[in-house]
Design a protein around this motif. Structure first.
Motif, PDB file in Angstrom:
ATOM      1  N   HIS A 134      40.377  39.351  31.339  1.00  0.00           N
ATOM      2  CA  HIS A 134      41.219  40.263  31.321  1.00  0.00           C
ATOM      3  C   HIS A 134      42.402  39.846  30.150  1.00  0.00           C
ATOM      4  O   HIS A 134      43.633  40.184  30.353  1.00  0.00           O
ATOM      5  CB  HIS A 134      42.112  40.301  32.743  1.00  0.00           C
ATOM      6  CG  HIS A 134      41.413  41.324  33.474  1.00  0.00           C
ATOM      7  ND1 HIS A 134      40.872  40.900  34.741  1.00  0.00           N
ATOM      8  CD2 HIS A 134      41.119  42.465  33.643  1.00  0.00           C
ATOM      9  CE1 HIS A 134      40.497  41.528  35.355  1.00  0.00           C
ATOM     10  NE2 HIS A 134      40.669  42.802  34.639  1.00  0.00           N
ATOM     11  N   LYS A 162      27.105  45.256  40.630  1.00  0.00           N
ATOM     12  CA  LYS A 162      28.167  46.076  39.525  1.00  0.00           C
ATOM     13  C   LYS A 162      27.414  46.718  38.715  1.00  0.00           C
ATOM     14  O   LYS A 162      27.430  47.837  38.353  1.00  0.00           O
ATOM     15  CB  LYS A 162      29.352  45.333  39.503  1.00  0.00           C
ATOM     16  CG  LYS A 162      30.608  46.050  38.731  1.00  0.00           C
ATOM     17  CD  LYS A 162      31.655  45.461  38.517  1.00  0.00           C
ATOM     18  CE  LYS A 162      32.643  46.053  37.234  1.00  0.00           C
ATOM     19  NZ  LYS A 162      33.967  45.105  36.946  1.00  0.00           N
ATOM     20  N   LYS A 172      43.368  42.167  42.057  1.00  0.00           N
ATOM     21  CA  LYS A 172      42.416  40.899  42.348  1.00  0.00           C
ATOM     22  C   LYS A 172      43.197  39.473  42.156  1.00  0.00           C
ATOM     23  O   LYS A 172      42.870  38.691  42.499  1.00  0.00           O
ATOM     24  CB  LYS A 172      41.428  41.082  41.415  1.00  0.00           C
ATOM     25  CG  LYS A 172      40.165  42.191  41.789  1.00  0.00           C
ATOM     26  CD  LYS A 172      38.809  42.273  41.074  1.00  0.00           C
ATOM     27  CE  LYS A 172      39.256  42.503  39.712  1.00  0.00           C
ATOM     28  NZ  LYS A 172      39.877  43.873  39.601  1.00  0.00           N
ATOM     29  N   ARG A 198      31.459  38.726  29.304  1.00  0.00           N
ATOM     30  CA  ARG A 198      32.636  38.473  30.343  1.00  0.00           C
ATOM     31  C   ARG A 198      32.221  38.018  31.602  1.00  0.00           C
ATOM     32  O   ARG A 198      32.825  37.360  32.237  1.00  0.00           O
ATOM     33  CB  ARG A 198      33.219  39.979  30.417  1.00  0.00           C
ATOM     34  CG  ARG A 198      34.083  40.481  29.128  1.00  0.00           C
ATOM     35  CD  ARG A 198      34.807  41.858  29.161  1.00  0.00           C
ATOM     36  NE  ARG A 198      35.863  41.787  30.148  1.00  0.00           N
ATOM     37  CZ  ARG A 198      36.016  42.778  30.969  1.00  0.00           C
ATOM     38  NH1 ARG A 198      35.406  43.933  30.850  1.00  0.00           N
ATOM     39  NH2 ARG A 198      37.389  42.580  31.744  1.00  0.00           N
ATOM     40  N   ALA A 199      30.971  38.617  31.842  1.00  0.00           N
ATOM     41  CA  ALA A 199      30.459  38.158  33.256  1.00  0.00           C
ATOM     42  C   ALA A 199      30.147  36.616  33.428  1.00  0.00           C
ATOM     43  O   ALA A 199      30.592  35.953  34.246  1.00  0.00           O
ATOM     44  CB  ALA A 199      29.065  39.021  33.474  1.00  0.00           C
ATOM     45  N   SER A 227      40.346  50.647  39.180  1.00  0.00           N
ATOM     46  CA  SER A 227      39.522  49.321  39.269  1.00  0.00           C
ATOM     47  C   SER A 227      38.256  49.684  40.240  1.00  0.00           C
ATOM     48  O   SER A 227      38.273  50.284  41.246  1.00  0.00           O
ATOM     49  CB  SER A 227      40.282  48.139  40.103  1.00  0.00           C
ATOM     50  OG  SER A 227      39.963  47.005  39.646  1.00  0.00           O
ATOM     51  N   ARG A 279      30.820  29.352  39.228  1.00  0.00           N
ATOM     52  CA  ARG A 279      29.668  29.922  39.999  1.00  0.00           C
ATOM     53  C   ARG A 279      28.416  29.616  39.183  1.00  0.00           C
ATOM     54  O   ARG A 279      28.257  29.567  37.829  1.00  0.00           O
ATOM     55  CB  ARG A 279      29.850  31.281  39.864  1.00  0.00           C
ATOM     56  CG  ARG A 279      31.008  31.991  40.659  1.00  0.00           C
ATOM     57  CD  ARG A 279      30.825  33.398  41.301  1.00  0.00           C
ATOM     58  NE  ARG A 279      31.793  33.775  42.163  1.00  0.00           N
ATOM     59  CZ  ARG A 279      32.168  34.919  42.383  1.00  0.00           C
ATOM     60  NH1 ARG A 279      31.452  36.123  41.939  1.00  0.00           N
ATOM     61  NH2 ARG A 279      32.844  35.201  43.337  1.00  0.00           N
ATOM     62  N   ASP A 318      37.137  51.195  30.426  1.00  0.00           N
ATOM     63  CA  ASP A 318      37.432  49.849  31.079  1.00  0.00           C
ATOM     64  C   ASP A 318      35.688  49.550  31.781  1.00  0.00           C
ATOM     65  O   ASP A 318      35.347  48.308  31.443  1.00  0.00           O
ATOM     66  CB  ASP A 318      38.278  50.142  32.422  1.00  0.00           C
ATOM     67  CG  ASP A 318      38.557  48.860  33.159  1.00  0.00           C
ATOM     68  OD1 ASP A 318      38.576  47.854  32.414  1.00  0.00           O
ATOM     69  OD2 ASP A 318      38.802  48.597  34.267  1.00  0.00           O
ATOM     70  N   HIS A 343      25.844  39.493  39.946  1.00  0.00           N
ATOM     71  CA  HIS A 343      26.868  40.458  39.538  1.00  0.00           C
ATOM     72  C   HIS A 343      26.275  41.799  38.733  1.00  0.00           C
ATOM     73  O   HIS A 343      26.859  42.989  38.767  1.00  0.00           O
ATOM     74  CB  HIS A 343      27.997  39.824  38.734  1.00  0.00           C
ATOM     75  CG  HIS A 343      29.082  40.541  38.481  1.00  0.00           C
ATOM     76  ND1 HIS A 343      29.947  41.332  39.421  1.00  0.00           N
ATOM     77  CD2 HIS A 343      29.831  41.156  37.274  1.00  0.00           C
ATOM     78  CE1 HIS A 343      30.989  41.923  38.963  1.00  0.00           C
ATOM     79  NE2 HIS A 343      30.840  42.080  37.641  1.00  0.00           N
ATOM     80  N   TYR A 372      33.687  34.891  33.385  1.00  0.00           N
ATOM     81  CA  TYR A 372      34.311  35.225  34.834  1.00  0.00           C
ATOM     82  C   TYR A 372      33.685  34.193  35.783  1.00  0.00           C
ATOM     83  O   TYR A 372      34.343  33.411  36.455  1.00  0.00           O
ATOM     84  CB  TYR A 372      33.944  36.610  35.271  1.00  0.00           C
ATOM     85  CG  TYR A 372      34.798  36.536  36.508  1.00  0.00           C
ATOM     86  CD1 TYR A 372      36.027  37.411  36.675  1.00  0.00           C
ATOM     87  CD2 TYR A 372      33.908  36.390  37.934  1.00  0.00           C
ATOM     88  CE1 TYR A 372      36.597  37.607  37.888  1.00  0.00           C
ATOM     89  CE2 TYR A 372      34.830  36.636  38.962  1.00  0.00           C
ATOM     90  CZ  TYR A 372      35.887  37.153  39.117  1.00  0.00           C
ATOM     91  OH  TYR A 372      36.396  37.570  40.203  1.00  0.00           O
TER      92      TYR A 372
HETATM   93  P1  ADP Z   1      37.512  46.064  36.185  1.00  0.00           P
HETATM   94  O1  ADP Z   1      38.244  45.988  35.117  1.00  0.00           O
HETATM   95  O2  ADP Z   1      36.745  47.092  36.252  1.00  0.00           O
HETATM   96  O3  ADP Z   1      38.417  45.661  37.502  1.00  0.00           O
HETATM   97  P2  ADP Z   1      36.970  43.416  37.108  1.00  0.00           P
HETATM   98  O4  ADP Z   1      38.303  42.908  37.146  1.00  0.00           O
HETATM   99  O5  ADP Z   1      36.448  43.265  38.366  1.00  0.00           O
HETATM  100  O6  ADP Z   1      37.001  44.517  36.304  1.00  0.00           O
HETATM  101  O7  ADP Z   1      36.287  42.225  36.131  1.00  0.00           O
HETATM  102  C1  ADP Z   1      36.547  41.759  34.758  1.00  0.00           C
HETATM  103  C2  ADP Z   1      35.308  41.217  34.227  1.00  0.00           C
HETATM  104  O8  ADP Z   1      34.906  40.329  35.041  1.00  0.00           O
HETATM  105  C3  ADP Z   1      34.426  42.453  34.003  1.00  0.00           C
HETATM  106  O9  ADP Z   1      33.529  42.179  32.826  1.00  0.00           O
HETATM  107  C4  ADP Z   1      33.505  42.040  35.418  1.00  0.00           C
HETATM  108  O10 ADP Z   1      32.255  42.614  35.171  1.00  0.00           O
HETATM  109  C5  ADP Z   1      33.474  40.419  35.307  1.00  0.00           C
HETATM  110  N1  ADP Z   1      33.514  40.076  36.865  1.00  0.00           N
HETATM  111  C6  ADP Z   1      34.092  40.409  37.918  1.00  0.00           C
HETATM  112  N2  ADP Z   1      33.498  40.016  38.906  1.00  0.00           N
HETATM  113  C7  ADP Z   1      32.633  39.229  38.570  1.00  0.00           C
HETATM  114  C8  ADP Z   1      31.684  38.412  39.354  1.00  0.00           C
HETATM  115  N3  ADP Z   1      31.717  38.220  40.593  1.00  0.00           N
HETATM  116  N4  ADP Z   1      30.710  37.765  38.536  1.00  0.00           N
HETATM  117  C9  ADP Z   1      30.677  37.914  37.256  1.00  0.00           C
HETATM  118  N5  ADP Z   1      31.412  38.591  36.571  1.00  0.00           N
HETATM  119  C10 ADP Z   1      32.522  39.193  37.199  1.00  0.00           C
END
Ligand code: ADP
Ligand code: NI
Length: 221
Positions: A29, A182, A68, A140-141, A106, A150, A128, A178, A144
């Protein structure tokens, strides 16, 4: 030199405040996420005929004090956004329009329906989501997942389609899950025709990565 309009001044001041606040954030973010989303939202908004100022402000402010990171407080973001907008002279109607989008933007789990009535909000939500797809989305995944320590993947842990926001935020899956929980769902949740078109391309790129990941996991070259 022509003088800046009040809208240009407002956009420049908000951009500067948001950049300062997000610089150095490492969870996906960061400022560059905000900047990419803003660029895409403006591009989608232009094609869709949306109000450019509302789109740009809502995109710039969409992750400010995200729920979050606020113990699930849904409205922390719009409260922070309202303070900034007021500080830089936005009127009440504009502030309300932008804040309503921020409250709704979100992703809250596979089973939680989107509720985004305005065209401008739809452009921002699409942008977004596009930033969670494609090459950037993959990066990004895993960034995160790494920040939460994880595992990349575990064949014994199955993906879960979360029915509520509570289940979604408290889940402890693997990063590859993920994608099922998602990322692969997003292309069918895009609102605008432009967003859908972009999402199809990014989805295909991500799916190729995912399939290849599993091939390599299973010993293929
Ligand atoms: P949004 O901007 O839609 O609120 P999030 O804040 O949920 O998105 O996620 C921020 C980034 O982190 C995104 O690229 C999302 O796919 C990734 N992300 C969120 N949760 C997870 C997770 N459990 N595992 C891996 N990546 C995640
Ligand atoms: Ni975002």
């Amino acid at each position: 030199m022509p003088t800046k309009t009040s809208t240009e001044t407002l956009l420049a001041s908000i951009t500067e405040d948001v950049r300062k606040k997000f610089e150095g954030e490492g969870t996906g973010h960061d400022w560059w996420h905000i900047k990419r989303v803003t660029q895409l939202a403006v591009r989608i908004g232009t094609e869709e005929g949306a109000d450019a100022t509302v789109v740009e402000l809502a995109a710039l402010l969409h992750d400010i004090d995200d729920w979050k990171f606020n113990g699930g407080d849904d409205e922390a973001g719009s409260r922070a956004a309202a303070l900034l907008l007021k500080k830089h002279g936005a009127d009440d109607a504009l502030t309300e329009t932008v804040c309503d989008i921020i409250d709704r933007v979100s992703f809250k789990g596979a089973g939680v329906k989107d509720d985004m009535p305005s065209l401008e909000g739809r452009c921002v939500q699409d942008a977004d989501r596009l930033d969670a797809l494609g090459a950037i989305g993959i990066a990004r995944a895993f960034a995160y997942g790494g920040s939460k320590a994880r595992p990349l993947y575990d064949p014994n842990v199955k993906p879960v389609l979360h029915a509520t926001k509570k289940a979604y935020i408290s889940s402890e899956g693997t990063t590859l899950n993920h994608f099922d929980e998602k990322l692969f769902l997003l292309k069918d949740r895009m609102h605008t025709a432009t967003g859908k078109r972009f999402a199809e391309q990014r989805h295909a790129r991500m799916k190729e990565f995912y399939d290849q990941f599993l091939n390599e996991w299973n010993g293929e070259v």
